[in-house]
Design a protein around this motif. Structure first.
Motif, short mmCIF file in Angstrom:
data_model
loop_
_atom_site.label_atom_id
_atom_site.label_comp_id
_atom_site.label_asym_id
_atom_site.label_seq_id
_atom_site.Cartn_x
_atom_site.Cartn_y
_atom_site.Cartn_z
N GLY A 1 0.78 -1.22 0.00
CA GLY A 1 0.00 0.00 0.00
C GLY A 1 0.82 1.28 0.00
O GLY A 1 2.05 1.25 0.00
N PRO A 2 0.12 2.42 0.02
CA PRO A 2 0.78 3.73 -0.15
C PRO A 2 1.80 4.07 0.93
O PRO A 2 2.73 4.84 0.67
CB PRO A 2 -0.40 4.71 -0.10
CG PRO A 2 -1.59 3.91 -0.50
CD PRO A 2 -1.35 2.54 0.04
N ASP A 3 1.65 3.53 2.13
CA ASP A 3 2.59 3.86 3.19
C ASP A 3 3.98 3.29 2.95
O ASP A 3 4.93 3.64 3.66
CB ASP A 3 2.07 3.36 4.54
CG ASP A 3 0.87 4.16 5.03
OD1 ASP A 3 0.63 5.25 4.48
OD2 ASP A 3 0.18 3.69 5.95
N TYR B 1 6.39 21.16 -5.78
CA TYR B 1 4.93 21.14 -5.89
C TYR B 1 4.47 19.90 -6.65
O TYR B 1 3.54 19.19 -6.24
CB TYR B 1 4.44 22.40 -6.59
CG TYR B 1 2.96 22.37 -6.91
CD1 TYR B 1 2.01 22.67 -5.94
CD2 TYR B 1 2.51 22.02 -8.20
CE1 TYR B 1 0.65 22.63 -6.23
CE2 TYR B 1 1.16 21.98 -8.49
CZ TYR B 1 0.23 22.29 -7.51
OH TYR B 1 -1.11 22.23 -7.81
N LEU B 2 5.13 19.62 -7.76
CA LEU B 2 4.75 18.48 -8.59
C LEU B 2 4.98 17.16 -7.87
O LEU B 2 4.10 16.28 -7.87
CB LEU B 2 5.55 18.52 -9.90
CG LEU B 2 5.41 17.30 -10.83
CD1 LEU B 2 3.95 17.08 -11.22
CD2 LEU B 2 6.29 17.49 -12.07
N ALA B 3 6.13 16.98 -7.25
CA ALA B 3 6.43 15.73 -6.56
C ALA B 3 5.43 15.50 -5.43
O ALA B 3 4.94 14.37 -5.23
CB ALA B 3 7.85 15.76 -6.02
N SER B 4 5.13 16.56 -4.68
CA SER B 4 4.17 16.42 -3.58
C SER B 4 2.79 16.04 -4.12
O SER B 4 2.10 15.18 -3.54
CB SER B 4 4.10 17.73 -2.81
OG SER B 4 3.23 17.63 -1.70
N LEU C 1 -0.50 8.91 -5.71
CA LEU C 1 -0.18 7.62 -5.09
C LEU C 1 -0.84 7.47 -3.72
O LEU C 1 -0.72 6.41 -3.10
CB LEU C 1 1.34 7.47 -4.95
CG LEU C 1 2.15 7.61 -6.24
CD1 LEU C 1 3.63 7.40 -5.98
CD2 LEU C 1 1.66 6.65 -7.32
N LYS C 2 -1.49 8.52 -3.23
CA LYS C 2 -2.17 8.51 -1.93
C LYS C 2 -1.20 8.28 -0.77
O LYS C 2 -1.60 7.77 0.28
CB LYS C 2 -3.30 7.47 -1.89
CG LYS C 2 -4.29 7.58 -3.03
CD LYS C 2 -4.94 8.95 -3.10
CE LYS C 2 -5.93 9.05 -4.26
NZ LYS C 2 -6.48 10.42 -4.42
N SER C 3 0.04 8.67 -0.95
CA SER C 3 1.03 8.56 0.11
C SER C 3 1.43 9.95 0.59
O SER C 3 1.87 10.79 -0.20
CB SER C 3 2.28 7.82 -0.38
OG SER C 3 3.30 7.85 0.61
N ASN C 4 1.32 10.17 1.89
CA ASN C 4 1.76 11.43 2.47
C ASN C 4 3.19 11.36 2.99
O ASN C 4 3.65 12.28 3.69
CB ASN C 4 0.81 11.85 3.60
CG ASN C 4 -0.54 12.29 3.08
OD1 ASN C 4 -0.65 12.82 1.97
ND2 ASN C 4 -1.59 12.07 3.86
N ASN C 5 3.89 10.31 2.64
CA ASN C 5 5.31 10.20 2.99
C ASN C 5 6.12 11.09 2.04
O ASN C 5 6.88 10.61 1.20
CB ASN C 5 5.79 8.75 2.90
CG ASN C 5 5.19 7.87 3.97
OD1 ASN C 5 4.78 8.36 5.02
ND2 ASN C 5 5.13 6.58 3.72
N PRO D 1 -6.09 11.31 4.79
CA PRO D 1 -6.18 12.27 5.90
C PRO D 1 -5.09 12.10 6.96
O PRO D 1 -4.99 12.94 7.87
CB PRO D 1 -7.54 11.97 6.50
CG PRO D 1 -7.75 10.51 6.24
CD PRO D 1 -7.12 10.25 4.90
N LYS D 2 -4.28 11.06 6.86
CA LYS D 2 -3.26 10.79 7.88
C LYS D 2 -1.92 11.37 7.45
O LYS D 2 -1.39 11.03 6.39
CB LYS D 2 -3.12 9.29 8.09
CG LYS D 2 -2.08 8.91 9.14
CD LYS D 2 -1.94 7.40 9.24
CE LYS D 2 -0.83 7.01 10.22
NZ LYS D 2 -0.65 5.54 10.28
N PRO D 3 -1.34 12.29 8.25
CA PRO D 3 -0.01 12.81 7.90
C PRO D 3 1.00 11.68 7.75
O PRO D 3 0.90 10.62 8.39
CB PRO D 3 0.34 13.70 9.10
CG PRO D 3 -0.99 14.11 9.65
CD PRO D 3 -1.89 12.92 9.46
N GLY D 4 1.96 11.91 6.87
CA GLY D 4 2.97 10.90 6.61
C GLY D 4 4.08 10.91 7.64
O GLY D 4 3.98 11.54 8.70
N LEU D 5 5.16 10.23 7.32
CA LEU D 5 6.30 10.10 8.22
C LEU D 5 7.24 11.29 8.07
O LEU D 5 7.62 11.64 6.95
CB LEU D 5 7.06 8.81 7.92
CG LEU D 5 6.28 7.50 8.09
CD1 LEU D 5 7.09 6.33 7.53
CD2 LEU D 5 5.94 7.26 9.56
#
Length: 749
Positions: free
Chosen positions: A128-130, A146-149, A156-160, A419-423
């Motif tokens: 998964g995304p994590d 900006y683009l990478a984020s 990719l639904k990853s906030n990492n 909705p969950k902040p990444g690492l």
């Protein structure tokens, strides 16, 4: 005529000595008649954001001079003036590389892109995304971050999504947001020309931001009434022009700042009318109190009580406080010495406190102004949301309203963003150690040298599949890369940098990149498509397209770059945001009616700290907090690290300039004369520095720069990686590591 580099290096070295007298650092040195064209850009190094003019002849960059129309007024430091050779370093990566049988070998673009994409898809499908992450840089263009984020958070639904500004500026962000409600300074470099007092703490400005230091020195030279206070545990070149140098013990900054506030309040030099109307007082556990409670809190910080802890005489603390408060206009400047602490956010808060209780804020020459380490840590990572808890333009992932705004602007279904902040950075690399993050894309950064306690994280760098967009083959992180994409470097593509004072300026394309190098924007788009990101989410041909979207995304926020068009950036040498319309001149002072376009003209009060619900800034009651690893017992010395004037960060660029490389070939350790005498150490001897994480040999520089009990090592050297010795304890608020203080032992080898 064109002067030789040997002659130039001598001139530049002399200029660094005379900076204290306000003498210009470096001017242009190539005759204009030898240049086919001059192309406008921004220096590639520190967060000062100096404008440059790049001289091109026969399709090659041959010289660099200062842009007279930018804030630096044509002045450059040595590093900026010698940028040209970096472009043509033999270590440039010019073709894609993939690792086969333990060795990086050349590959086609298709082969490298497909391999990288397959590893990301494999991780996404299996865990998964994590399990995927991006680690960027304050050196990347605004458009790139900006683009990478967007690719990772929306595609990719990853906030990492992290970047190396977490290591240098996160505490400044935390300080601005917790005090004022919004990130970034409210003042600008123009304040340096109006200040009658400079309070410099935790910053060796002369070596780390030499062009700004020249401006400060010139201000003092032009007005003998200007006072400079430096608070630093080392006697640096910066302290040499100080009227008062508070030679503090490392880790005592919070106590000193509270003690200065005590003096100001006790002597009734606070501006009651200002803080009564525009300030809330808040306890450490976020309880709102009154001014009397704040005064009671400060009773523990009388200068006489603080003196034994900080090593600064009570009389000096009083002098600093009185000078700060009685000055017509006071500007505070700080950098890593404040930010790289386990209570860096608190230290930032306490600097802001001094301005808020005295009302020395939002006026020409009166402002707290944090200095930035990298050329685009502000305009890239911080503004565009390139950290694991952020979204673009000051939004945060944890707020549903902010996510919904971006979903609407990005054409995503409502509530589809994670909705969950990444690492955060240190958690991210620890998750790589644990095998939880399986693939990592890095852009324009060298974590294998810049992370603290780096040996601890080698396992993760080896274990994860590492994809790097990296210009130089000798960066230490390349030893761990599985795929390397060759990017266009600096003036080989077009894009924006945003510096310390909120100034956005354009780096124009001056030359074509070598070999098969491509702009990073194009690399990111192509890789994302092959991983499976919807092409409609990333419909960009180049950085211009990304910039246009970024302007629109910012327009509904207090950041508001809507008026900073490509056309304006081409014509002008930088514009300060907020800038809501194309005819707006840019904003030099925020939070003041008539200056800040975010405040309506009919707003009833002069100041409005609109980042806070009630429009009031916060004075925080932050207590003294010791370092995570204070000196004592088996490790009686304190080790601190930093830059030298010639080199920058991990020297992947400055190390390519022969004159610079010769001036500082290797790192060294500064040892106080008294300590050296006691241990039988002479200048040039080999000295072993030992911490709880390892040991390393350095040549000794014996003198009085460091106080007894303190040693200093610069961190540029890829052969002597002092970050193997530093501690990875973090500020619980900003998650920034405490590079500046760890316990060590010093022995003659």
């Amino acid at each position: 005529m064109t002067i030789s580099r040997r002659h130039f290096i001598k001139q530049a070295a002399a200029a660094s000595v005379f900076m204290a007298l306000g003498v210009p650092v470096c001017k242009a040195n190539a005759a204009d008649n030898t240049i086919d064209s001059w192309v406008k850009g921004v220096c590639r190094y520190c967060g000062t954001g100096c404008g440059v003019m790049v001289g091109v002849s026969n399709g090659k960059v041959v010289t660099v001079k200062g842009d007279p129309n930018n804030h630096n007024q044509g002045i450059l430091c040595l590093k900026g003036a010698l940028l040209a050779p970096v472009i043509y370093a033999k270590e440039r990566v010019t073709k894609p590389l993939i690792r086969k049988n333990g060795t990086l070998v050349e590959a086609s673009w298709d082969e490298a892109l497909d391999l990288a994409a397959s590893k990301f898809k494999e991780a996404l499908d299996s865990t998964g995304p994590d399990s995927v992450a991006y680690y960027g840089s304050g050196q990347a263009l605004t458009e790139e971050t900006y683009l990478a984020s967007k690719i990772f958070k929306a595609g990719l639904k990853s906030n990492n999504v992290e970047g190396n500004p977490r290591l240098c500026m996160a505490s400044a962000v935390g300080g601005y947001v917790s005090t004022f409600g919004k990130d970034e300074p409210m003042g600008s470099y123009q304040d340096l020309d109006a200040a009658t007092c400079f309070f410099i703490i935790g910053s060796n400005t002369s070596e780390c931001h030499p062009v700004l230091f020249r401006r400060i020195a010139a201000r003092k030279q032009n007005d003998k009434n200007v006072k400079i206070i430096v608070c630093d545990p080392r006697r640096t070149n910066t302290s040499r022009i100080a009227d008062l140098h508070m030679n503090m013990k490392p880790g005592s900054d919070l106590a000193i700042l509270n003690s200065m506030a005590y003096v100001i309040v006790h002597e009734e030099l606070d501006d009651y009318r200002f803080h009564n109307k525009y300030v809330n007082f808040m306890t450490n556990d976020k309880q709102k109190v009154d001014f009397e409670a704040y005064k009671a809190f400060l009773q523990d910080y009388k200068p006489e009580d603080v003196e034994p802890l900080c090593g600064v005489p009570a009389a000096q603390i009083r002098e600093a406080a009185l000078t700060f408060a009685q000055s017509t206009a006071t500007t505070s400047l700080w950098c890593m010495g404040i930010n790289q602490r386990i209570r860096g956010v608190w230290a930032n808060n306490l600097i802001h406190n001094l301005h808020l209780i005295t009302g020395k804020i939002g006026k020409p020459g009166s402002t707290p102004l944090s200095l930035t380490g990298q050329p685009n840590a502000c305009g890239g990572v911080r503004d565009t949301g390139g950290l694991s808890h952020l979204l673009p333009a000051g939004r945060v992932i944890a707020k549903k309203e902010h996510r919904n705004q971006l979903e609407m602007q990005w054409g995503l279904p409502q509530d589809s963003l994670n909705p969950k902040p990444g690492l955060h950075t240190m958690a991210l690399f620890n998750a790589m150690n644990e095998g939880k993050v399986k693939t990592l894309l890095t852009l324009c950064t060298n974590p294998a040298q810049s992370l603290p306690n780096i040996k601890k994280y080698e396992e993760g760098l080896k274990k994860a599949f590492l994809v790097s967009i990296e210009a130089f083959s000798d960066a230490i992180s390349m030893q761990y890369a599985d795929v390397v994409f060759p990017p266009a470097f600096w003036v080989e593509r077009r894009g924006v940098y945003g510096c310390t004072e909120r100034r956005y300026a354009l780096v124009e394309k001056a030359i074509d990149p070598p070999g098969e190098c491509r702009p990073s924007v194009n690399i990111l788009v192509e890789l994302a498509k092959r991983i499976g990101v919807d092409p409609n989410l990333i419909p960009y041909e180049n950085s211009d397209d990304v910039w246009e979207e970024w302007r629109k995304v910012s327009a509904m926020t207090p950041y508001n770059f809507a008026g900073i068009t490509r056309e304006r950036l081409i014509k002008e040498s930088g514009i300060l945001w907020p800038c809501p319309t194309e005819d707006h001149p840019g904003t030099t002072i925020r939070y003041v009616r008539g200056e800040d376009p975010n405040i309506p003209e009919d707003y009833p009060d002069k100041y409005h700290f609109y980042g806070k619900p009630d429009g009031r800034a916060i004075v925080w009651m932050r207590p003294q907090k010791a370092a995570a690893e204070p000196a004592g017992g088996e490790f009686p010395f304190t080790l601190t690290t930093g830059r030298v004037i010639d080199h920058w960060h991990t020297a992947t660029m400055t190390g390519k300039v022969p004159e610079i490389a010769r001036s500082f070939p290797h790192a060294y350790v500064e040892v106080n004369t008294k300590d050296a005498s006691r241990m039988g150490i002479n200048h040039g001897d080999k000295v072993k520095v030992i911490t709880r994480r390892g040991d390393m040999l350095f040549d000794a520089r014996v003198g009085d720069v460091c106080e007894p009990g303190l040693v200093f090592v610069p961190w540029f050297d890829p052969e002597l990686v002092v970050n193997e010795l530093t501690i990875d304890a973090i500020d619980p608020g900003s998650k920034q590591p405490e590079f500046k203080i760890c316990a060590c032992r010093v022995e003659k080898a």
